[in-house]
Design an enzyme around this catalytic site. Structure first.
Site, PDB file in Angstrom:
ATOM      1  N   HIS A  79       0.703  -1.171  -0.010  1.00  0.00           N
ATOM      2  CA  HIS A  79       0.034   0.013  -0.097  1.00  0.00           C
ATOM      3  C   HIS A  79       0.879   1.165   0.206  1.00  0.00           C
ATOM      4  O   HIS A  79       1.844   1.438   0.689  1.00  0.00           O
ATOM      5  CB  HIS A  79      -0.717   0.036   1.116  1.00  0.00           C
ATOM      6  CG  HIS A  79      -0.456   0.072   2.439  1.00  0.00           C
ATOM      7  ND1 HIS A  79      -0.137   1.217   3.265  1.00  0.00           N
ATOM      8  CD2 HIS A  79      -0.121  -0.940   3.344  1.00  0.00           C
ATOM      9  CE1 HIS A  79       0.274   1.043   4.353  1.00  0.00           C
ATOM     10  NE2 HIS A  79       0.429  -0.287   4.740  1.00  0.00           N
ATOM     11  N   ASP A 106       6.246   2.132   6.709  1.00  0.00           N
ATOM     12  CA  ASP A 106       5.057   1.117   6.401  1.00  0.00           C
ATOM     13  C   ASP A 106       4.192   2.247   5.517  1.00  0.00           C
ATOM     14  O   ASP A 106       3.614   3.291   6.057  1.00  0.00           O
ATOM     15  CB  ASP A 106       4.283   1.334   7.700  1.00  0.00           C
ATOM     16  CG  ASP A 106       2.876   0.619   7.728  1.00  0.00           C
ATOM     17  OD1 ASP A 106       2.389   0.190   6.679  1.00  0.00           O
ATOM     18  OD2 ASP A 106       2.164   0.832   8.693  1.00  0.00           O
ATOM     19  N   GLU A 133      -5.235   1.351   2.575  1.00  0.00           N
ATOM     20  CA  GLU A 133      -4.870   0.555   3.420  1.00  0.00           C
ATOM     21  C   GLU A 133      -5.107   0.855   4.992  1.00  0.00           C
ATOM     22  O   GLU A 133      -5.481   0.199   6.048  1.00  0.00           O
ATOM     23  CB  GLU A 133      -3.534  -0.336   3.257  1.00  0.00           C
ATOM     24  CG  GLU A 133      -3.318  -1.600   4.046  1.00  0.00           C
ATOM     25  CD  GLU A 133      -2.874  -1.408   5.564  1.00  0.00           C
ATOM     26  OE1 GLU A 133      -2.941  -2.465   6.366  1.00  0.00           O
ATOM     27  OE2 GLU A 133      -2.496  -0.163   5.806  1.00  0.00           O
ATOM     28  N   GLU A 134      -4.484   1.995   5.267  1.00  0.00           N
ATOM     29  CA  GLU A 134      -4.542   2.582   6.774  1.00  0.00           C
ATOM     30  C   GLU A 134      -6.034   2.862   7.127  1.00  0.00           C
ATOM     31  O   GLU A 134      -6.118   3.188   8.239  1.00  0.00           O
ATOM     32  CB  GLU A 134      -3.700   3.790   6.559  1.00  0.00           C
ATOM     33  CG  GLU A 134      -2.346   3.702   6.529  1.00  0.00           C
ATOM     34  CD  GLU A 134      -1.457   2.782   7.423  1.00  0.00           C
ATOM     35  OE1 GLU A 134      -1.909   2.238   8.443  1.00  0.00           O
ATOM     36  OE2 GLU A 134      -0.179   2.587   6.983  1.00  0.00           O
ATOM     37  N   ASP A 162       4.033  -5.979   3.527  1.00  0.00           N
ATOM     38  CA  ASP A 162       3.822  -4.660   4.553  1.00  0.00           C
ATOM     39  C   ASP A 162       4.716  -4.971   5.579  1.00  0.00           C
ATOM     40  O   ASP A 162       5.304  -6.051   5.740  1.00  0.00           O
ATOM     41  CB  ASP A 162       2.396  -4.837   4.853  1.00  0.00           C
ATOM     42  CG  ASP A 162       1.724  -3.389   5.217  1.00  0.00           C
ATOM     43  OD1 ASP A 162       2.519  -2.603   5.513  1.00  0.00           O
ATOM     44  OD2 ASP A 162       0.603  -3.218   5.349  1.00  0.00           O
ATOM     45  N   HIS A 222       4.231   2.992  13.222  1.00  0.00           N
ATOM     46  CA  HIS A 222       3.103   4.194  13.229  1.00  0.00           C
ATOM     47  C   HIS A 222       3.814   5.373  14.055  1.00  0.00           C
ATOM     48  O   HIS A 222       2.965   6.296  14.638  1.00  0.00           O
ATOM     49  CB  HIS A 222       1.698   3.599  13.877  1.00  0.00           C
ATOM     50  CG  HIS A 222       0.961   3.090  12.719  1.00  0.00           C
ATOM     51  ND1 HIS A 222      -0.268   2.650  12.399  1.00  0.00           N
ATOM     52  CD2 HIS A 222       1.601   2.702  11.507  1.00  0.00           C
ATOM     53  CE1 HIS A 222      -0.772   2.368  11.344  1.00  0.00           C
ATOM     54  NE2 HIS A 222       0.441   2.264  10.773  1.00  0.00           N
TER      55      HIS A 222
HETATM   56 ZN   LIG Z   1       0.893  -1.002   6.379  1.00  0.00          ZN
END
Ligand SMILES: [Zn+2]
Length: 344
Positions: A70, A187, A221-222, A241, A321
């Site tokens: 993604h 990510d 995706e998030e 991922d 994150h």
């Molecule tokens: Zn991800």
């Protein structure tokens, strides 16, 4: 493998796409950047209605498999204009807000203007506020300070800034001589760069892959629905991922991680086993893990009703994150596992 893993190319793609702001819902610019690379490599592609990029790579059988990474990231969005000329915001995706206190950001208006600002807590001055150290860093207690002479809601409106405008914070990308890759949004832009690297490797080296391949770059995706649609002919797909690191998990920043189960449930037993065996038999540094608080584009596809074998692999990323980091060795192990999967 025929040729060496092209570390420099993957890092170039990575730096290039990290420099383009692309929170979920605001990904057109980064997809255009990816299309430049795909055109240069020379495989056919399409862009779906919801903005996903799909590249087709021909293989040796009638079967079609998929690889997905993604290209959307975390971000923020303007919730309201405050009476003091600052902005309140909501999260897009699941950023750890404590790590955003003090970060610089860009605000994109719908009339095409871009402004800069800083994400701050509502008690930002250490010399003034009793609770500067302790105030919870959450959406209610934080704001955006604009780098403009604004003192009221009306001043901000005059700039063309409105609720619903995207706020994108800086990735702060640094690659050290010791091989560490430090940046927000590894990510999943690191995996996107790895897939572009694999695509170029297949083309340049004339690699024969076992099955027709769709490389998919989803844009939501998030927020949970990136791959809720995909080409019907795909029977098996791997989401590339980031791999999780921490607590009792096995993965490190040097490994390719293979996910057996995440919050959405176990992944395909046979596919996870096949990938773990490929990694083991070829002396890759790898870890099979469960991810306690994680969902993927495979979860989205399964929930949407696709009859697929699916699982997740990817480079181990620390402090996900938040302020993320990995090492070039995890990139190499992930690249090699993907090429083995496509050719064995
Ligand atoms: Zn991800």
């Amino acid at each position: 493998m025929k040729a060496d893993f092209d570390k420099q190319y993957i890092l170039k793609v990575l730096k290039d796409i990290l420099a383009v702001d692309s929170p979920a819902g605001f990904t057109k610019n980064v997809v255009e950047k990816l299309v430049e690379y795909v055109k240069e490599i020379g495989f056919p592609y399409e862009i779906t209605n919801k903005g996903n990029l799909i590249v087709s790579v021909p293989g040796e059988s009638d079967k079609t498999i998929g690889l997905a990474a993604h290209v959307d990231t975390l971000g923020l969005i303007v919730r309201g204009l405050k009476s003091d000329g600052s902005l309140s915001f909501m999260k897009v995706g699941g950023a750890i807000l404590n790590t955003l206190d003090g970060e610089y950001c860009n605000i994109y208006t719908r009339c095409g203007k871009k402004y800069t600002g800083t994400i701050l807590s509502n008690s930002p001055a250490g010399h003034v506020f009793m609770d500067a150290h302790t105030l919870a860093r959450d959406e209610d207690n934080m704001h955006i300070r604009l780098d403009e002479k604004v003192n009221s809601k009306e001043d901000v409106q005059k700039l063309g800034i409105n609720s619903g405008d995207f706020i994108c914070y800086e990735p702060k990308t640094v690659i050290t001589d010791s091989g560490f890759i430090k940046s927000r949004f590894l990510d999943d832009k690191l995996s996107v760069a790895i897939l572009i690297g694999v695509m170029k490797y297949i083309k340049d080296e004339g690699i024969k892959i076992n099955h027709n391949l769709k490389m998919i770059f989803p844009c939501h995706e998030e927020v949970g629905h990136g791959m809720s649609c995909m080409p019907e002919e795909i029977s098996e797909i791997i989401a590339v991922d980031m791999g999780c690191i921490g607590l009792d998990l096995n993965c490190s920043e040097y490994d390719v991680s293979i996910c057996a189960k995440d919050s959405s449930g176990p992944y395909d037993y046979e596919l996870v086993t096949r990938l773990a065996n490929l990694a083991k038999d070829n002396n890759l540094s790898y870890a099979v893990d469960i991810y306690p608080r994680y969902g993927s584009d495979i979860s989205a596809a399964l929930r949407a009703g696709y009859d697929i074998k699916g699982c997740v692999i990817g480079p181990g990323v620390a402090a996900s994150h938040g302020m993320e980091r990995t090492h070039i060795e995890s990139v190499e192990n992930t690249f090699k596992l993907i090429v083995l999967y496509l050719t064995r």
